[in-house]
Design a protein around this motif. Structure first.
Motif, PDB file in Angstrom:
ATOM      1  N   THR A 100      24.451 -14.195   4.995  1.00  0.00           N
ATOM      2  CA  THR A 100      23.201 -13.484   4.720  1.00  0.00           C
ATOM      3  C   THR A 100      23.465 -11.976   4.663  1.00  0.00           C
ATOM      4  O   THR A 100      24.167 -11.425   5.507  1.00  0.00           O
ATOM      5  CB  THR A 100      22.154 -13.774   5.807  1.00  0.00           C
ATOM      6  N   MET A 101      22.897 -11.310   3.665  1.00  0.00           N
ATOM      7  CA  MET A 101      23.056  -9.854   3.527  1.00  0.00           C
ATOM      8  C   MET A 101      21.761  -9.150   3.901  1.00  0.00           C
ATOM      9  O   MET A 101      20.669  -9.622   3.564  1.00  0.00           O
ATOM     10  CB  MET A 101      23.459  -9.493   2.099  1.00  0.00           C
ATOM     11  N   TYR A 102      21.886  -8.036   4.608  1.00  0.00           N
ATOM     12  CA  TYR A 102      20.735  -7.248   5.036  1.00  0.00           C
ATOM     13  C   TYR A 102      20.882  -5.825   4.491  1.00  0.00           C
ATOM     14  O   TYR A 102      21.921  -5.181   4.700  1.00  0.00           O
ATOM     15  CB  TYR A 102      20.643  -7.203   6.559  1.00  0.00           C
ATOM     16  N   ALA A 139       0.826  -1.207   0.000  1.00  0.00           N
ATOM     17  CA  ALA A 139       0.000   0.000   0.000  1.00  0.00           C
ATOM     18  C   ALA A 139       0.859   1.256   0.000  1.00  0.00           C
ATOM     19  O   ALA A 139       0.551   2.235  -0.690  1.00  0.00           O
ATOM     20  CB  ALA A 139      -0.933  -0.013   1.208  1.00  0.00           C
ATOM     21  N   SER A 140       1.951   1.245   0.750  1.00  0.00           N
ATOM     22  CA  SER A 140       2.819   2.422   0.800  1.00  0.00           C
ATOM     23  C   SER A 140       3.552   2.626  -0.529  1.00  0.00           C
ATOM     24  O   SER A 140       3.811   3.757  -0.937  1.00  0.00           O
ATOM     25  CB  SER A 140       3.825   2.306   1.953  1.00  0.00           C
ATOM     26  N   MET A 141       3.883   1.540  -1.224  1.00  0.00           N
ATOM     27  CA  MET A 141       4.496   1.667  -2.551  1.00  0.00           C
ATOM     28  C   MET A 141       3.524   2.301  -3.534  1.00  0.00           C
ATOM     29  O   MET A 141       3.889   3.160  -4.338  1.00  0.00           O
ATOM     30  CB  MET A 141       4.934   0.294  -3.064  1.00  0.00           C
ATOM     31  N   GLU A 142       2.270   1.877  -3.457  1.00  0.00           N
ATOM     32  CA  GLU A 142       1.249   2.444  -4.351  1.00  0.00           C
ATOM     33  C   GLU A 142       1.005   3.914  -4.044  1.00  0.00           C
ATOM     34  O   GLU A 142       0.546   4.671  -4.891  1.00  0.00           O
ATOM     35  CB  GLU A 142      -0.057   1.654  -4.199  1.00  0.00           C
ATOM     36  N   ASP A 143       1.330   4.327  -2.807  1.00  0.00           N
ATOM     37  CA  ASP A 143       1.126   5.712  -2.388  1.00  0.00           C
ATOM     38  C   ASP A 143       2.285   6.614  -2.833  1.00  0.00           C
ATOM     39  O   ASP A 143       2.312   7.799  -2.491  1.00  0.00           O
ATOM     40  CB  ASP A 143       0.966   5.764  -0.864  1.00  0.00           C
ATOM     41  N   GLY A 144       3.229   6.053  -3.569  1.00  0.00           N
ATOM     42  CA  GLY A 144       4.286   6.876  -4.133  1.00  0.00           C
ATOM     43  C   GLY A 144       5.576   6.932  -3.342  1.00  0.00           C
ATOM     44  O   GLY A 144       6.498   7.689  -3.696  1.00  0.00           O
ATOM     45  N   PHE A 145       5.707   6.141  -2.277  1.00  0.00           N
ATOM     46  CA  PHE A 145       6.945   6.152  -1.499  1.00  0.00           C
ATOM     47  C   PHE A 145       8.053   5.426  -2.248  1.00  0.00           C
ATOM     48  O   PHE A 145       7.813   4.431  -2.935  1.00  0.00           O
ATOM     49  CB  PHE A 145       6.729   5.491  -0.136  1.00  0.00           C
ATOM     50  N   VAL A 146       9.281   5.938  -2.109  1.00  0.00           N
ATOM     51  CA  VAL A 146      10.465   5.275  -2.650  1.00  0.00           C
ATOM     52  C   VAL A 146      11.389   4.961  -1.473  1.00  0.00           C
ATOM     53  O   VAL A 146      11.186   5.441  -0.360  1.00  0.00           O
ATOM     54  CB  VAL A 146      11.184   6.147  -3.698  1.00  0.00           C
ATOM     55  N   ASN A 147      12.419   4.161  -1.738  1.00  0.00           N
ATOM     56  CA  ASN A 147      13.288   3.696  -0.662  1.00  0.00           C
ATOM     57  C   ASN A 147      14.638   4.410  -0.671  1.00  0.00           C
ATOM     58  O   ASN A 147      15.218   4.632  -1.733  1.00  0.00           O
ATOM     59  CB  ASN A 147      13.529   2.190  -0.780  1.00  0.00           C
ATOM     60  N   PHE A 148      15.130   4.730   0.529  1.00  0.00           N
ATOM     61  CA  PHE A 148      16.478   5.259   0.686  1.00  0.00           C
ATOM     62  C   PHE A 148      17.292   4.232   1.464  1.00  0.00           C
ATOM     63  O   PHE A 148      16.918   3.839   2.567  1.00  0.00           O
ATOM     64  CB  PHE A 148      16.482   6.592   1.427  1.00  0.00           C
ATOM     65  N   THR A 149      18.417   3.788   0.894  1.00  0.00           N
ATOM     66  CA  THR A 149      19.258   2.791   1.550  1.00  0.00           C
ATOM     67  C   THR A 149      20.149   3.451   2.594  1.00  0.00           C
ATOM     68  O   THR A 149      20.951   4.329   2.268  1.00  0.00           O
ATOM     69  CB  THR A 149      20.135   2.047   0.524  1.00  0.00           C
ATOM     70  N   HIS A 150      20.010   3.012   3.848  1.00  0.00           N
ATOM     71  CA  HIS A 150      20.828   3.561   4.933  1.00  0.00           C
ATOM     72  C   HIS A 150      22.089   2.745   5.179  1.00  0.00           C
ATOM     73  O   HIS A 150      23.165   3.300   5.389  1.00  0.00           O
ATOM     74  CB  HIS A 150      20.013   3.627   6.225  1.00  0.00           C
ATOM     75  N   SER A 151      21.966   1.424   5.223  1.00  0.00           N
ATOM     76  CA  SER A 151      23.127   0.598   5.534  1.00  0.00           C
ATOM     77  C   SER A 151      22.970  -0.793   4.926  1.00  0.00           C
ATOM     78  O   SER A 151      21.844  -1.267   4.702  1.00  0.00           O
ATOM     79  CB  SER A 151      23.342   0.499   7.046  1.00  0.00           C
ATOM     80  N   ILE A 152      24.110  -1.416   4.665  1.00  0.00           N
ATOM     81  CA  ILE A 152      24.160  -2.766   4.115  1.00  0.00           C
ATOM     82  C   ILE A 152      25.179  -3.557   4.932  1.00  0.00           C
ATOM     83  O   ILE A 152      26.336  -3.128   5.067  1.00  0.00           O
ATOM     84  CB  ILE A 152      24.570  -2.752   2.634  1.00  0.00           C
ATOM     85  N   VAL A 153      24.777  -4.685   5.493  1.00  0.00           N
ATOM     86  CA  VAL A 153      25.678  -5.494   6.310  1.00  0.00           C
ATOM     87  C   VAL A 153      25.528  -6.963   5.926  1.00  0.00           C
ATOM     88  O   VAL A 153      24.495  -7.390   5.406  1.00  0.00           O
ATOM     89  CB  VAL A 153      25.404  -5.326   7.814  1.00  0.00           C
ATOM     90  N   LYS A 154      26.570  -7.705   6.216  1.00  0.00           N
ATOM     91  CA  LYS A 154      26.546  -9.141   5.931  1.00  0.00           C
ATOM     92  C   LYS A 154      26.823  -9.908   7.214  1.00  0.00           C
ATOM     93  O   LYS A 154      27.771  -9.595   7.953  1.00  0.00           O
ATOM     94  CB  LYS A 154      27.578  -9.496   4.865  1.00  0.00           C
ATOM     95  N   GLY A 155      25.990 -10.925   7.499  1.00  0.00           N
ATOM     96  CA  GLY A 155      26.171 -11.750   8.670  1.00  0.00           C
ATOM     97  C   GLY A 155      27.277 -12.770   8.486  1.00  0.00           C
ATOM     98  O   GLY A 155      27.760 -13.014   7.373  1.00  0.00           O
ATOM     99  N   ALA A 156      27.678 -13.401   9.594  1.00  0.00           N
ATOM    100  CA  ALA A 156      28.733 -14.406   9.544  1.00  0.00           C
ATOM    101  C   ALA A 156      28.343 -15.593   8.673  1.00  0.00           C
ATOM    102  O   ALA A 156      29.212 -16.285   8.137  1.00  0.00           O
ATOM    103  CB  ALA A 156      29.067 -14.865  10.960  1.00  0.00           C
ATOM    104  N   ASP A 157      27.045 -15.835   8.520  1.00  0.00           N
ATOM    105  CA  ASP A 157      26.575 -16.959   7.698  1.00  0.00           C
ATOM    106  C   ASP A 157      26.424 -16.590   6.225  1.00  0.00           C
ATOM    107  O   ASP A 157      25.959 -17.407   5.423  1.00  0.00           O
ATOM    108  CB  ASP A 157      25.248 -17.495   8.243  1.00  0.00           C
ATOM    109  N   ILE A 211      13.654  -3.920   5.698  1.00  0.00           N
ATOM    110  CA  ILE A 211      14.911  -4.657   5.696  1.00  0.00           C
ATOM    111  C   ILE A 211      14.807  -5.747   4.634  1.00  0.00           C
ATOM    112  O   ILE A 211      13.954  -6.639   4.725  1.00  0.00           O
ATOM    113  CB  ILE A 211      15.230  -5.270   7.072  1.00  0.00           C
ATOM    114  N   PHE A 212      15.656  -5.660   3.614  1.00  0.00           N
ATOM    115  CA  PHE A 212      15.718  -6.674   2.561  1.00  0.00           C
ATOM    116  C   PHE A 212      16.717  -7.745   2.990  1.00  0.00           C
ATOM    117  O   PHE A 212      17.867  -7.426   3.304  1.00  0.00           O
ATOM    118  CB  PHE A 212      16.167  -6.052   1.238  1.00  0.00           C
ATOM    119  N   VAL A 213      16.286  -8.996   3.005  1.00  0.00           N
ATOM    120  CA  VAL A 213      17.136 -10.100   3.438  1.00  0.00           C
ATOM    121  C   VAL A 213      17.515 -10.930   2.209  1.00  0.00           C
ATOM    122  O   VAL A 213      16.650 -11.454   1.510  1.00  0.00           O
ATOM    123  CB  VAL A 213      16.415 -10.985   4.472  1.00  0.00           C
ATOM    124  N   LEU A 214      18.828 -11.043   1.951  1.00  0.00           N
ATOM    125  CA  LEU A 214      19.325 -11.776   0.796  1.00  0.00           C
ATOM    126  C   LEU A 214      20.087 -13.020   1.256  1.00  0.00           C
ATOM    127  O   LEU A 214      20.885 -12.955   2.203  1.00  0.00           O
ATOM    128  CB  LEU A 214      20.253 -10.901  -0.046  1.00  0.00           C
TER     129      LEU A 214
END
Length: 523
Positions: free
Chosen positions: A350-352, A330-348, A388-391
């Motif tokens: 996984t990227m966040y 719903a928020s995407m349809e309302d015109g919001f876009v994303n600003f990336t603040h930080s990117i980190v990778k776990g010991a396993d 939070i995008f989990v890769l």
């Protein structure tokens, strides 16, 4: 963030912890002013091991002010402190930082029109002083902007930063010419010049350099290149610099083919895999990065020599939207876009990717003011939710976590509304108007905490300031903890702290009092 060896800091903190009980709180009286930049966390590896505080105190005499310079350990025990005297009304602290063996204080002297750096060891013995008088026109413009805003250093976009280099010194980032290029100057702990790197003076392009991180080997950053000062057409370049010599070891456009139209949000170095990682957004070929709305997110990986290892796109309408909860859609349809603040990778592996939503909205009062000949901005920013995008380790999209919060406002300067979405996000960040505060992690990269502010607006009740903490990591669980940070203080801030805590600070101007306390997180 950097990994420290067993330095003087380690020895000092070990002695402090053995000699004193855990304080957990501190109250300082006689504090005349306290900006957010006056306190900086000190890191050993990923974890906070202390704080350095610089704040204006009572007058020394008719012409001079006293300043606190205090060094605290991770439990807020005072390790050392001194009083510094400076001429009244001349100096504003731009930044303080720590490189593992030395503290660097970066000042603007408004009256003399100079920039000054002072360095101290962990016993707060002065190591060096550097007065920078040969300022570029771009630097002077930034100083004039701060003078017009009564010394406010948090609303300036880019430039005039002092970045710590682990155990080696500091790098000053500034402008070259009339903001046509950048200039990087490396100093050792005693402020002796080590190396200098500038934009090519013969280049026809305008360039700005943003330092993203410092590793044991590289200073990593991104360069935005454009045809003119007012141009909206930007090309993004990835840059890596040898911290010992100041030589560029990599400078390449993020676009690796003529069929790509990309922006560059983040560029970092994966120390374990010894590869560079670029993250940004992709556009249609006839669109303009930072101007038109992007089609999705991408990740690219490069060798240390700059060779492309792999690329992965994530379409907003396909992969991302399929992973979003209904409220986020719903928020995407309302015109919001994303600003990336930080990117980190776990010991396993996984990227966040931590992002926050925003959009530009029309301001009725600003439009009315313009119609009457005023200078108000006809547009303003609106801040939305946390994502939070989990890769997975193979960079496939696993899930998207969504955290709703009340919308807040960002006041945009006149003319900013004509910029594209990406640049507006950078302006909002430079003004400190995003609700995201910081990301902290433990030494093993198995636990992460994203801290943000939510201004909770319940109908019929006063707005509450809620500190939100999203905890996640190797166990695959995501938990949300909320702390009521509502306060009657003149200013209140939240800072990273030792594992399992945040530090909350209240400044009471009328009482000239500063209070610091560690608050345990429910994780």
């Amino acid at each position: 963030m950097f990994q420290l060896k067993r330095t003087l800091l380690t020895a000092v903190l070990t002695f402090s912890l053995a000699a004193a009980a855990s304080a957990q709180t501190q109250t300082l009286d006689g504090v005349k002013s306290m900006p957010r930049s006056g306190i900086s966390p000190i890191y050993s590896g990923n974890e906070v091991k202390g704080y350095i505080l610089y704040a204006r105190a009572d007058k020394a005499d008719r012409k001079n002010d006293n300043y606190h310079l205090d060094f605290f350990d991770q439990d807020l025990n005072k390790v050392s402190n001194i009083t510094i005297q400076k001429p009244s009304g001349r100096y504003t602290l731009l930044q303080n930082s720590f490189n593992g063996t030395a503290f660097g204080l970066y000042f603007c002297n408004f009256k003399e029109g100079t920039l000054e750096i002072e360095t101290y060891d962990t016993s707060l013995k002065k190591l060096g002083t550097k007065v920078i008088e040969d300022l570029s026109k771009g630097d002077k413009m930034m100083i004039n902007q701060m003078v017009r805003s009564d010394g406010n250093t948090e609303n300036t976009m880019g430039g005039l930063t002092l970045t710590p280099i682990a155990d080696k010194g500091f790098v000053r980032n500034s402008y070259d010419g009339l903001m046509k290029g950048y200039a990087l100057q490396m100093y050792d702990n005693n402020l002796n010049p080590k190396w200098r790197l500038t934009s090519d003076p013969k280049s026809k392009y305008y360039e700005s350099f943003v330092i993203r991180e410092v590793t044991d080997k590289y200073l990593v950053g991104t360069v935005l290149r454009r045809d003119g000062l007012m141009s909206k057409k930007f090309n993004s370049y990835m840059v890596a610099i040898d911290v010992n010599t100041g030589k560029k070891v990599m400078e390449a456009p993020v676009e690796t083919s003529k069929t790509e139209q990309l922006s560059l949000s983040s560029f970092s170095f994966d120390v374990e895999k010894r590869e560079f990682v670029a993250v940004g957004e992709y556009y249609k070929l006839d669109d303009k990065p930072f101007v038109n709305k992007s089609q999705g997110l991408y990740i690219k990986r490069f060798t240390e020599a700059g060779k492309l290892l792999g690329a992965k796109p994530y379409s907003w309408q396909k992969e991302v939207k399929a992973a979003l909860p209904a409220e986020a859609k719903a928020s995407m349809e309302d015109g919001f876009v994303n600003f990336t603040h930080s990117i980190v990778k776990g010991a396993d592996g996984t990227m966040y990717i931590v992002a926050e939503q925003y959009k530009v909205v029309a301001d009725g009062l600003g439009i009315a003011a313009l119609a009457l000949g005023g200078k108000a901005s006809p547009t303003n920013g609106q801040i939305g939710n946390m994502l939070i995008f989990v890769l997975n380790p193979d960079y496939s999209l696993s899930t998207v976590k969504f955290y709703a919060k009340d919308r807040s406002k960002a006041m945009l300067p006149p003319g900013v509304g004509m910029m594209g979405a990406g640049l507006i996000g950078q302006v909002i960040k430079s003004q400190g108007d995003f609700d995201y505060q910081f990301l902290q992690r433990n030494s093993s990269n198995s636990l992460f905490n994203v801290v943000y502010i939510n201004y909770d607006k319940e109908k019929g009740e006063a707005t509450k300031k809620i500190v939100g903490n999203i905890a996640f990591g190797a166990n695959g669980q995501f938990t949300l903890d909320k702390i009521d940070g509502t306060s009657t203080a003149t200013n209140s801030f939240v800072y990273p702290a030792k594992p399992g805590y945040v530090m909350m600070v209240d400044y009471l101007k009328k009482q000239n009092q500063l209070g610091m306390k560690l608050v345990k997180l429910n994780i």
